[in-house]
Enzyme design. Structure first.
Site, mmCIF file in Angstrom:
data_model
loop_
_atom_site.group_PDB
_atom_site.id
_atom_site.type_symbol
_atom_site.label_atom_id
_atom_site.label_comp_id
_atom_site.label_asym_id
_atom_site.label_seq_id
_atom_site.Cartn_x
_atom_site.Cartn_y
_atom_site.Cartn_z
ATOM 1 N N GLU A 38 0.934 -1.203 -0.103
ATOM 2 C CA GLU A 38 -0.107 0.105 -0.083
ATOM 3 C C GLU A 38 0.877 1.151 0.129
ATOM 4 O O GLU A 38 1.827 1.542 0.886
ATOM 5 C CB GLU A 38 -0.991 0.003 1.264
ATOM 6 N N THR A 82 -6.102 2.233 -5.273
ATOM 7 C CA THR A 82 -5.548 0.785 -5.026
ATOM 8 C C THR A 82 -6.586 0.130 -6.095
ATOM 9 O O THR A 82 -5.928 -0.961 -6.479
ATOM 10 C CB THR A 82 -6.343 0.324 -3.698
ATOM 11 N N HIS A 199 -1.008 3.457 4.770
ATOM 12 C CA HIS A 199 -2.112 4.348 4.119
ATOM 13 C C HIS A 199 -2.174 5.454 4.779
ATOM 14 O O HIS A 199 -2.082 5.684 5.998
ATOM 15 C CB HIS A 199 -3.445 3.495 4.065
ATOM 16 N N ASP A 259 1.591 0.053 -5.075
ATOM 17 C CA ASP A 259 0.274 0.513 -5.810
ATOM 18 C C ASP A 259 0.140 1.746 -6.457
ATOM 19 O O ASP A 259 -0.446 1.965 -7.539
ATOM 20 C CB ASP A 259 -0.841 -0.083 -4.943
ATOM 21 N N HIS A 260 0.716 2.882 -5.579
ATOM 22 C CA HIS A 260 0.753 4.177 -6.088
ATOM 23 C C HIS A 260 1.204 5.286 -4.889
ATOM 24 O O HIS A 260 1.825 4.330 -3.879
ATOM 25 C CB HIS A 260 -0.810 4.726 -6.076
HETATM 26 C C1 GP9 Z 1 -8.917 -0.088 1.321
HETATM 27 C C2 GP9 Z 1 -7.550 0.073 0.562
HETATM 28 C C3 GP9 Z 1 -7.184 1.421 0.363
HETATM 29 O O1 GP9 Z 1 -9.478 -1.312 1.351
HETATM 30 O O2 GP9 Z 1 -7.345 -0.982 -0.178
HETATM 31 O O3 GP9 Z 1 -7.397 1.877 -0.888
HETATM 32 P P1 GP9 Z 1 -6.848 3.201 -1.543
HETATM 33 O O4 GP9 Z 1 -7.488 4.308 -0.496
HETATM 34 O O5 GP9 Z 1 -5.337 3.034 -1.360
HETATM 35 O O6 GP9 Z 1 -7.335 3.360 -2.976
HETATM 36 MN MN MN Z 2 -3.569 1.906 -2.306
#
Ligand code: GP9
Ligand code: MN
Length: 438
Positions: A38, A82, A199, A259-260
């Site tokens: 993440e 995500t 996150h 992911d980003h």
């Molecule tokens: C939540 C997680 C976060 O289930 O995968 O997603 P994001 O906010 O990074 O798109």
């Molecule tokens: Mn994410």
């Protein structure tokens, strides 16, 4: 619709990059474990704060001879964050220009996604492990359409008062509790772990920090980011220890990717001094460099090393399928195998900015191209370089065309009209993720 699909198929045909025989089938029959890191950015790899490595475990993997590590790999997500990253990895198609494809189209669209392809071609069992509720980003519907056999969401894990943060179970708890389910999966399996602790706003409870000292810029998100990234790194070490002690490791290919971005462009000037750049010198080019995320493929016996090829999330699916020994020629996937000699290195951001092996092309606020040399970060004056100017125009057309094809496929749900040979369309009614275990 006929002609739309014809355009798609002719593009996909022309764009096909044939597998590199050195890697084709190198992971045939192995478990494939995808670890979604993440908000994890590439700059953290081998970075130090106050002399301490931020991510010692990932650093050890990055330099391992059995890891193919990429250092010019970019995330390509839009607003779906995500979910866009997952979408690219599972389907080889981009997310949407606005919103999340998972949320907008994921309940109804036809997918020809990794779990179904691996399941049908090579008998893989598929599963996702994620410590948030199953409906977040509409995953519970999307995964059925992708043919995921199991979805272990938060309802499968033991919760206590302090086991979860805003986006779900703390990674260490989620990963260690996943073990009992992973062990029961029929092999070979395709399993994805989606972490959450790193996150925004990156709030790590004191008791979960092993003594790592955060930097002290005046931006608390920047400081805290290093703490949660460090925690994620620790969690991965624990997961690998388990995979090794259970023997699963010996029979698995492990793919890790960020992911980003975690820190947004507005936070980058606060980060700049930690990267040795003065905040006054921080440019749009620097922002674009911060969109690099890790992509690593680790497997016992893999001939690895640091690979400088340019690419992004759209390229992961054909790369993995080729490693698994699956021919991708008949699938509608818009990226190309990163290990192929014919890999297409033009790396496309969802907002139409793009990176080539020598140049980064960004739009300025008037929509005109700002072109930077990757090597030096200096801006090129296109009026002084008509040859490059013509190339940029050509690249822009290519980029727009590729994104438009992806949007047409997704918005018109074109895959329902095209079934690759030997592929059986997925029927979501065959899947149910009710938690019957607890
Ligand atoms: C939540 C997680 C976060 O289930 O995968 O997603 P994001 O906010 O990074 O798109
Ligand atoms: Mn994410």
């Amino acid at each position: 619709v006929g002609t739309d699909m014809d355009d798609v198929l002719s593009y996909v045909n022309q764009n096909y990059a044939k597998p590199n025989p050195k890697y084709y089938g190198a992971a045939k029959g192995k478990n494939i474990i995808i670890i979604h890191l993440e908000s994890f950015q590439q700059f953290l790899i081998n970075d130090k704060v106050n002399g301490q490595e931020v991510t010692p475990f990932l650093n050890s993997l990055y330099g391992d001879k059995n890891t193919m590590s990429f250092d010019n790999f970019y995330h390509e997500v839009g607003q779906g964050k995500t979910s866009d990253a997952e979408n690219m990895l599972e389907t080889g198609l981009f997310g949407l220009p606005e919103g999340s494809l998972f949320s907008k189209l994921g309940s109804d669209n036809t997918f020809q996604a990794a779990p179904a392809i691996l399941g049908q071609k090579e008998g893989y069992t598929s599963a996702v492990f994620h410590g948030n509720i199953g409906s977040f980003w509409n995953r519970d519907n999307v995964y059925k359409n992708m043919g995921y056999n199991y979805f272990f969401d938060s309802s499968y894990f033991n919760k206590t008062d302090d086991s979860s943060l805003e986006y779900g179970m703390k990674d260490k708890l989620m990963l260690s509790e996943s073990v009992k389910y992973l062990e029961q999966l029929q092999q070979p399996f395709y399993a994805k772990f989606i972490t959450v602790t790193n996150h925004y706003p990156f709030q790590l409870p004191e008791e979960d920090n092993d003594g790592f000292t955060a930097p002290d810029t005046d931006n608390s998100a920047v400081n805290n980011y290093f703490l949660t990234a460090h925690y994620l790194d620790n969690s991965l070490k624990e997961l690998f220890d388990y995979l090794k002690s259970s023997g699963i490791y010996d029979n698995s290919m492990i793919v890790l990717y960020g992911d980003h971005y975690g820190l947004s462009n507005s936070q980058n000037p606060a980060l700049a001094p930690l990267l040795g750049v003065s905040d006054d010198d921080w440019s749009d080019f620097n922002d674009s460099q911060m969109q690099k995320v890790p992509f690593m493929i680790h497997m016992k016996g893999l001939k690895g090393g640091v690979n400088h090829s340019y690419g992004g999330e759209i390229d992961v699916l054909p790369t993995i399928l080729h490693l698994a020994g699956i021919n991708t020629k008949q699938y509608v996937q818009l990226g190309t195998d990163l290990l192929s000699k014919q890999h297409d290195p033009i790396t496309i951001f969802r907002n139409k900015n793009f990176v080539t092996p020598h140049y980064t092309v960004l739009k300025d606020s008037d929509g005109n191209p700002e072109v930077y040399r990757n090597k030096t970060g200096e801006q090129v004056d296109l009026n002084q370089d008509p040859i490059l100017k013509a190339k940029v125009t050509k690249w822009q057309k290519y980029v727009a065309k590729k994104l438009k094809l992806s949007d047409t496929i997704n918005n018109k749900n074109l895959l329902r009209f095209y079934t690759p040979t030997d592929f059986t369309p997925v029927d979501p009614k065959n899947y149910s993720y009710q938690n019957e275990i607890q």
